[in-house]
Design a protein around this motif. Structure first.
Motif, PDB file in Angstrom:
ATOM      1  N   GLN A 256     -75.481 -71.616   3.010  1.00  0.00           N
ATOM      2  CA  GLN A 256     -74.906 -70.391   2.450  1.00  0.00           C
ATOM      3  C   GLN A 256     -73.859 -69.793   3.378  1.00  0.00           C
ATOM      4  O   GLN A 256     -72.801 -69.333   2.941  1.00  0.00           O
ATOM      5  CB  GLN A 256     -76.012 -69.373   2.176  1.00  0.00           C
ATOM      6  CG  GLN A 256     -76.959 -69.758   1.058  1.00  0.00           C
ATOM      7  CD  GLN A 256     -78.182 -68.860   1.010  1.00  0.00           C
ATOM      8  OE1 GLN A 256     -78.103 -67.673   1.321  1.00  0.00           O
ATOM      9  NE2 GLN A 256     -79.319 -69.415   0.629  1.00  0.00           N
ATOM     10  N   LEU A 260     -70.005 -69.189   2.444  1.00  0.00           N
ATOM     11  CA  LEU A 260     -69.471 -67.825   2.514  1.00  0.00           C
ATOM     12  C   LEU A 260     -68.163 -67.783   3.300  1.00  0.00           C
ATOM     13  O   LEU A 260     -67.208 -67.100   2.912  1.00  0.00           O
ATOM     14  CB  LEU A 260     -70.498 -66.891   3.142  1.00  0.00           C
ATOM     15  CG  LEU A 260     -70.079 -65.430   3.307  1.00  0.00           C
ATOM     16  CD1 LEU A 260     -69.803 -64.785   1.950  1.00  0.00           C
ATOM     17  CD2 LEU A 260     -71.142 -64.638   4.058  1.00  0.00           C
ATOM     18  N   LEU A 304     -73.319 -63.178   0.272  1.00  0.00           N
ATOM     19  CA  LEU A 304     -72.859 -64.300  -0.548  1.00  0.00           C
ATOM     20  C   LEU A 304     -73.055 -63.987  -2.030  1.00  0.00           C
ATOM     21  O   LEU A 304     -72.212 -64.339  -2.860  1.00  0.00           O
ATOM     22  CB  LEU A 304     -73.605 -65.585  -0.173  1.00  0.00           C
ATOM     23  CG  LEU A 304     -73.226 -66.829  -0.984  1.00  0.00           C
ATOM     24  CD1 LEU A 304     -71.733 -67.125  -0.887  1.00  0.00           C
ATOM     25  CD2 LEU A 304     -74.040 -68.035  -0.523  1.00  0.00           C
TER      26      LEU A 304
END
Length: 450
Positions: A256, A260, A304
């Motif tokens: 993640q 991002l 995110l």
């Protein structure tokens, strides 16, 4: 009006051009008329309901040499002012073609042309003829992705899709497994302003840590042992187009963070490279996790979520779609009767009742496979209730379980099995929900022979 309903007249003294166009449009248009002599145009357009005239700029006859097409264009506009005319021109006649637009031509095409370009031009010309009210309806369906639904919940979904698809907003698609999130993503793409650019789908939930970076970001030759050549990542491949990340709820916190960074900086750095590459993408994401569960920061980064979720849409489960069940069943009947070379099928009343009473834990996907099995196994072209069998995979486990035990080991084994199934075999997520480390969970899996 679409091209299949249109009557097209082509006027050109080159018989090879007429033959080629007639052959191309034979299966595309309702009627195709050809004519070598422009003197006959008046009779043809006054006695036939012609939607588009394709008119050559130059004929061998000596009417206004070099401007014959303009002459006949003006004549056509006198006879039928609203008649759509597409001028056919050679490269050397571009200036004349532009002049023809000022004289009322709908458009022009340069020969030799690509067949796809001609089909697109005819389609666009027919679209320009359409009234504003009809245009609005055409715009609402300008996609070859077929999403079936007349229920109130689906109409609300369509309304939302019409609003968000033409924007550049990042969209998070929520919904249970089998509801059609992939189909919705492609529907959004085809109604978007990026529909002429790439559409890249990635099942990110299935990518390991190493594959995640090499697949999405790409790599330079020699970046790792098997990197024998430079490779463009899927994010870079989607430049100017749309990137669809399916099962985004299954990626790790480390993955993640890397995603991002790309979304924030709008640039991607290949593995083994020093310089980043700018990317311009529209992001669509999908997950079967509820938004409240996704928003748990121990599982998913909230920053995110805000990046991927300018707008979220929820695809309703099939059990909430009422009569859509029958519409979808009939749609799948048409597909599978053709696939398996069967006679035209129909649903009996008892079959419809059985379909309507079922709860569909597997949603549309389960209905699709149910109808396919029914078509294969049925002895007639009427699908009856007894021909419909629902998959045991989707049945609640407790229906087939023995009397619950109070033995702690049995309870632990059952809990582990259920949580692993819930997360589709993802050990990291299962361990998290069970409050165990990955190592501890693996030891228990070995202990219970799972």
């Amino acid at each position: 009006m679409n091209l299949h309903q249109a009557n097209i007249l082509i006027v050109d003294d080159d018989k090879d051009v007429l033959t080629a166009v007639r052959f191309l449009l034979k299966m595309e248009a309702k009627t195709v008329l050809t004519e070598t002599n422009p003197e006959n145009i008046h009779k043809l357009i006054m006695t036939n309901d012609i939607d588009i005239v394709m008119l050559d700029m130059n004929f061998r006859s000596s009417i206004n040499t070099g401007n014959e097409g303009l002459f006949w264009l003006k004549e056509i506009k006198k006879w039928k002012p609203a008649q759509s005319v597409i001028m056919i021109t050679a490269y050397a006649d571009i200036d004349l073609a532009i002049k023809s637009l000022k004289e009322g031509a709908a458009d022009f095409i340069v020969k030799p042309w690509h067949n796809e370009n001609l089909i697109n031009l005819l389609t666009e010309t027919l679209y320009k003829q359409t009234s504003p009210e009809i245009k609005e309806k055409i715009n609402e369906r300008k996609t070859d992705v077929k999403i079936i639904g007349a229920s109130e919940s689906m109409q609300l979904l369509f309304h939302k899709l019409q609003k968000i698809a033409p924007t550049d907003a990042n969209i998070l698609i929520l919904g249970e497994n089998g509801t059609g999130k992939d189909l919705v993503a492609r529907y959004i793409y085809q109604l978007s302003l990026r529909r002429n650019y790439p559409y890249i789908k990635v099942d990110v939930g299935s990518l390991t840590e190493t594959l995640f970076e090499s697949e999405l970001f790409g790599h330079k030759k020699g970046a790792f042992t098997d990197a024998r050549e430079d490779r463009t990542g899927l994010i870079e491949a989607a430049d100017k187009g749309t990137l669809f990340l399916d099962e985004i709820g299954n990626i790790t916190l480390q993955q993640q963070a890397k995603l991002l960074t790309v979304l924030q900086n709008r640039e991607v750095t290949r593995l083994g490279a020093n310089a980043p590459t700018p990317v311009d993408i529209r992001l669509l994401s999908a997950t079967n996790l509820p938004l409240r569960e996704l928003a748990n920061e121990t599982h998913f980064r909230r920053d995110l979520i805000y990046r991927i979720n300018t707008v979220e849409i929820t695809v309703p489960p099939l059990r909430e779609r009422g009569e859509d069940i029958i519409l979808l069943a009939e749609h799948f009947l048409e597909i599978y009767e053709k696939k398996y070379f069967k006679q035209k099928f129909r649903l009996s009343d008892s079959a419809k009742k059985k379909l309507m009473l079922y709860h569909y834990p597997g949603n549309v996907r389960e209905l699709q496979y149910t109808i396919e099995r029914g078509v294969i196994m049925s002895d007639s072209n009427v699908l009856k209730a007894e021909d419909i069998t629902f998959s045991p995979m989707e049945q609640p486990e407790e229906n087939n379980q023995p009397i619950p035990t109070h033995n702690l080991e049995d309870l632990e084994r059952t809990a582990i099995e259920q949580v692993i199934q819930k997360h589709n075999g993802n050990i990291s997520q299962a361990a998290k929900e069970l409050g165990l480390t990955r190592g501890a969970l693996y030891r228990r899996l070995e202990k219970y022979g799972l």
